[in-house]
Design a protein around this motif. Structure first.
Motif, mmCIF file in Angstrom:
data_model
loop_
_atom_site.group_PDB
_atom_site.id
_atom_site.type_symbol
_atom_site.label_atom_id
_atom_site.label_comp_id
_atom_site.label_asym_id
_atom_site.label_seq_id
_atom_site.Cartn_x
_atom_site.Cartn_y
_atom_site.Cartn_z
ATOM 1 N N GLN A 161 0.643 -1.158 0.312
ATOM 2 C CA GLN A 161 0.443 -0.279 0.077
ATOM 3 C C GLN A 161 0.850 0.981 0.235
ATOM 4 O OE1 GLN A 161 -1.091 -2.533 1.961
ATOM 5 N NE2 GLN A 161 -2.272 -3.369 0.277
ATOM 6 N N THR A 162 2.106 1.503 0.846
ATOM 7 C CA THR A 162 2.670 2.317 0.229
ATOM 8 C C THR A 162 4.665 1.795 1.200
ATOM 9 O OG1 THR A 162 3.344 4.248 1.998
ATOM 10 C CG2 THR A 162 2.404 2.860 3.118
ATOM 11 N N GLY A 163 5.027 2.842 0.658
ATOM 12 C CA GLY A 163 6.350 2.792 0.829
ATOM 13 C C GLY A 163 7.531 3.034 -0.064
ATOM 14 N N ALA A 164 8.582 2.574 -0.617
ATOM 15 C CA ALA A 164 9.734 3.729 -1.341
ATOM 16 C C ALA A 164 10.339 2.918 -1.925
ATOM 17 C CB ALA A 164 10.441 4.365 -0.390
ATOM 18 N N VAL A 165 10.897 3.527 -3.495
ATOM 19 C CA VAL A 165 12.080 2.704 -4.164
ATOM 20 C C VAL A 165 13.298 3.403 -4.150
ATOM 21 C CG1 VAL A 165 12.890 2.546 -6.164
ATOM 22 C CG2 VAL A 165 10.176 2.428 -5.742
ATOM 23 N N VAL A 166 14.732 2.926 -3.999
ATOM 24 C CA VAL A 166 15.693 3.431 -3.597
ATOM 25 C C VAL A 166 16.708 2.788 -5.048
ATOM 26 C CG1 VAL A 166 17.494 3.504 -2.322
ATOM 27 C CG2 VAL A 166 15.582 2.827 -0.782
ATOM 28 N N GLY A 167 16.967 4.202 -5.678
ATOM 29 C CA GLY A 167 17.882 3.819 -6.709
ATOM 30 C C GLY A 167 18.734 4.884 -6.557
ATOM 31 N N ASP A 168 19.651 3.989 -8.350
ATOM 32 C CA ASP A 168 21.108 5.484 -8.505
ATOM 33 C C ASP A 168 20.476 6.037 -9.991
ATOM 34 O OD1 ASP A 168 21.422 2.821 -9.527
ATOM 35 O OD2 ASP A 168 23.535 3.456 -10.142
ATOM 36 N N ARG A 169 19.357 5.363 -10.688
ATOM 37 C CA ARG A 169 19.413 5.163 -11.947
ATOM 38 C C ARG A 169 18.213 6.428 -12.120
ATOM 39 N NH1 ARG A 169 23.497 3.914 -15.325
ATOM 40 N NH2 ARG A 169 23.267 5.888 -16.700
ATOM 41 N N ALA A 170 18.026 7.275 -13.462
ATOM 42 C CA ALA A 170 16.131 8.012 -13.531
ATOM 43 C C ALA A 170 15.498 6.675 -13.899
ATOM 44 C CB ALA A 170 16.016 8.460 -14.777
ATOM 45 N N SER A 171 15.513 5.883 -14.078
ATOM 46 C CA SER A 171 14.360 4.744 -13.878
ATOM 47 C C SER A 171 13.957 4.518 -13.067
ATOM 48 C CB SER A 171 15.029 3.538 -15.160
ATOM 49 O OG SER A 171 15.568 3.440 -14.126
ATOM 50 N N ASP A 172 14.778 4.174 -11.663
ATOM 51 C CA ASP A 172 14.298 4.050 -10.215
ATOM 52 C C ASP A 172 13.753 4.640 -9.741
ATOM 53 O OD1 ASP A 172 15.648 1.401 -9.886
ATOM 54 O OD2 ASP A 172 17.585 2.863 -10.416
ATOM 55 N N ILE A 173 13.708 6.112 -10.138
ATOM 56 C CA ILE A 173 12.799 7.221 -9.208
ATOM 57 C C ILE A 173 11.980 7.385 -9.914
ATOM 58 C CG2 ILE A 173 13.569 9.903 -8.779
ATOM 59 C CD1 ILE A 173 15.202 7.913 -7.614
ATOM 60 N N PHE A 188 25.603 6.836 -5.778
ATOM 61 C CA PHE A 188 26.809 5.976 -5.597
ATOM 62 C C PHE A 188 27.691 6.077 -6.612
ATOM 63 C CE2 PHE A 188 24.542 3.760 -1.799
ATOM 64 C CZ PHE A 188 24.913 4.377 -1.352
ATOM 65 N N ASP A 189 28.467 5.399 -7.351
ATOM 66 C CA ASP A 189 29.935 4.857 -8.196
ATOM 67 C C ASP A 189 29.318 5.214 -9.550
ATOM 68 O OD1 ASP A 189 32.081 3.874 -6.926
ATOM 69 O OD2 ASP A 189 30.402 2.318 -6.563
ATOM 70 N N PHE A 190 27.909 4.739 -9.769
ATOM 71 C CA PHE A 190 27.323 5.505 -11.413
ATOM 72 C C PHE A 190 25.991 6.272 -11.198
ATOM 73 C CE2 PHE A 190 28.684 0.800 -11.409
ATOM 74 C CZ PHE A 190 28.891 0.283 -12.611
ATOM 75 N N ALA A 191 25.746 6.302 -10.571
ATOM 76 C CA ALA A 191 24.898 7.483 -10.256
ATOM 77 C C ALA A 191 25.112 9.339 -10.999
ATOM 78 C CB ALA A 191 24.410 7.937 -8.794
ATOM 79 N N GLN A 192 24.339 9.595 -11.246
ATOM 80 C CA GLN A 192 24.200 10.585 -12.312
ATOM 81 C C GLN A 192 23.237 11.827 -11.268
ATOM 82 O OE1 GLN A 192 24.194 11.024 -16.122
ATOM 83 N NE2 GLN A 192 25.805 8.545 -15.987
ATOM 84 N N ASP A 193 23.228 12.878 -10.996
ATOM 85 C CA ASP A 193 22.697 14.091 -10.297
ATOM 86 C C ASP A 193 22.003 14.769 -11.175
ATOM 87 O OD1 ASP A 193 24.089 13.845 -7.963
ATOM 88 O OD2 ASP A 193 25.536 15.911 -8.872
ATOM 89 N N SER A 194 22.010 14.166 -12.605
ATOM 90 C CA SER A 194 20.988 15.276 -13.276
ATOM 91 C C SER A 194 19.776 14.053 -12.937
ATOM 92 C CB SER A 194 21.730 15.325 -14.899
ATOM 93 O OG SER A 194 22.052 13.915 -15.558
ATOM 94 N N GLU A 195 19.777 12.686 -13.135
ATOM 95 C CA GLU A 195 19.104 12.105 -13.058
ATOM 96 C C GLU A 195 18.251 12.057 -11.651
ATOM 97 O OE1 GLU A 195 19.379 7.400 -14.518
ATOM 98 O OE2 GLU A 195 21.743 8.249 -15.780
ATOM 99 N N LEU A 196 18.522 12.099 -10.326
ATOM 100 C CA LEU A 196 18.487 11.949 -9.430
ATOM 101 C C LEU A 196 17.596 13.345 -9.216
ATOM 102 C CD1 LEU A 196 21.312 10.529 -7.173
ATOM 103 C CD2 LEU A 196 19.487 8.641 -8.822
ATOM 104 N N VAL A 202 18.264 12.763 -1.521
ATOM 105 C CA VAL A 202 18.867 11.713 -2.269
ATOM 106 C C VAL A 202 20.066 11.512 -1.489
ATOM 107 C CG1 VAL A 202 20.842 12.891 -4.236
ATOM 108 C CG2 VAL A 202 18.869 12.422 -4.655
ATOM 109 N N ILE A 203 20.529 10.413 -0.934
ATOM 110 C CA ILE A 203 21.673 10.055 0.437
ATOM 111 C C ILE A 203 22.880 10.113 -0.431
ATOM 112 C CG2 ILE A 203 19.471 10.016 1.571
ATOM 113 C CD1 ILE A 203 19.797 6.630 1.020
ATOM 114 N N ASP A 204 23.364 9.735 0.607
ATOM 115 C CA ASP A 204 25.391 8.635 -0.066
ATOM 116 C C ASP A 204 25.728 7.898 0.715
ATOM 117 O OD1 ASP A 204 26.163 11.318 -1.560
ATOM 118 O OD2 ASP A 204 25.739 12.568 0.304
#
Length: 218
Positions: A161-173, A188-196, A202-204
């Motif tokens: 019913q509720t919750g979150a998605v955690v990921g490093d790419r635009a497709s996750d968001i 993290f390593d492959f993440a790009q700020d533009s995609e987030l 956004v966390i580190d």
């Protein structure tokens, strides 16, 4: 109300960068031996598209090669990745296990990834993630190949019913937004700020997820 957190795998829980280069190099060594590739292994090009499904990877890296060659390269690369995982050459991100252990007290945890089933299972088995993760879902199970549809299937199958998605790419968001879930981007390593940019936060550090539990609950 069933609350869940759905994690991406590569570049989110698992440090794929540790096994990427040796697996890719081994695959392109075979292509070079067969006269099907000249020059360096396209490591940087792959890093730019990291997170897409493996068939798309090979369409991008080897656009001039036949489907047969791309499929053979994909299979070899996949096998090399699994071999490296089993041999302990990879690693989870710092605090990943602690974060999962903490979150599992209040949330149902799942993985939804563009990785292939056997690859994902190798990671789950090697690091005993099934102590915390209730289900692991591969994009292979979704005809459209879209992350949003994969997340939707996780939601429907598990009555979330509720919750979150955690990921490093635009497709996750985007998958979080499309399914009305909270979105957490990891830098993290492959993440790009533009995609987030569309992420709610956004966390580190994965352990920081627990700080936002009240936000996710509403």
């Amino acid at each position: 109300m069933k609350k869940a957190i759905i994690f991406d795998m590569d570049g989110t829980l698992f440090q794929t960068n540790l096994i990427l280069e040796p697996a890719l190099t081994a695959t392109f060594d075979v292509l070079r031996t067969k006269g099907l590739w000249q020059g360096d292994t396209p490591i940087e090009q792959y890093r730019e598209i990291m997170g897409v499904s493996l068939p798309v990877v090979w369409e991008t890296l080897c656009p001039m090669h036949t489907l047969e060659v791309r499929e053979a390269s994909n299979a070899l690369f996949h096998d090399k990745l699994i071999e490296l995982i089993i041999n302990g050459k990879g690693a989870l991100y710092p605090n990943a296990e602690q974060a999962l252990a903490t979150l599992a007290n209040d949330y149902h945890l799942y993985i939804a990834s563009n990785g292939q089933k056997e690859y994902l299972q190798a990671i789950v088995d090697t690091y005993k993630l099934d102590r915390y993760i209730e289900g692991t879902y591969s994009i292979q199970s979704i005809p459209s190949g879209h992350k949003s549809d994969l997340v939707k299937s996780v939601i429907e199958e598990n009555n979330i019913q509720t919750g979150a998605v955690v990921g490093d790419r635009a497709s996750d968001i985007q998958a979080a937004l499309d399914n009305h879930l909270f979105s957490i981007g990891v830098r993290f390593d492959f993440a790009q700020d533009s995609e987030l940019q569309k992420a709610h936060i956004v966390i580190d550090n994965l352990y920081d997820i627990s700080k936002h539990l009240p936000t996710i609950s509403h």
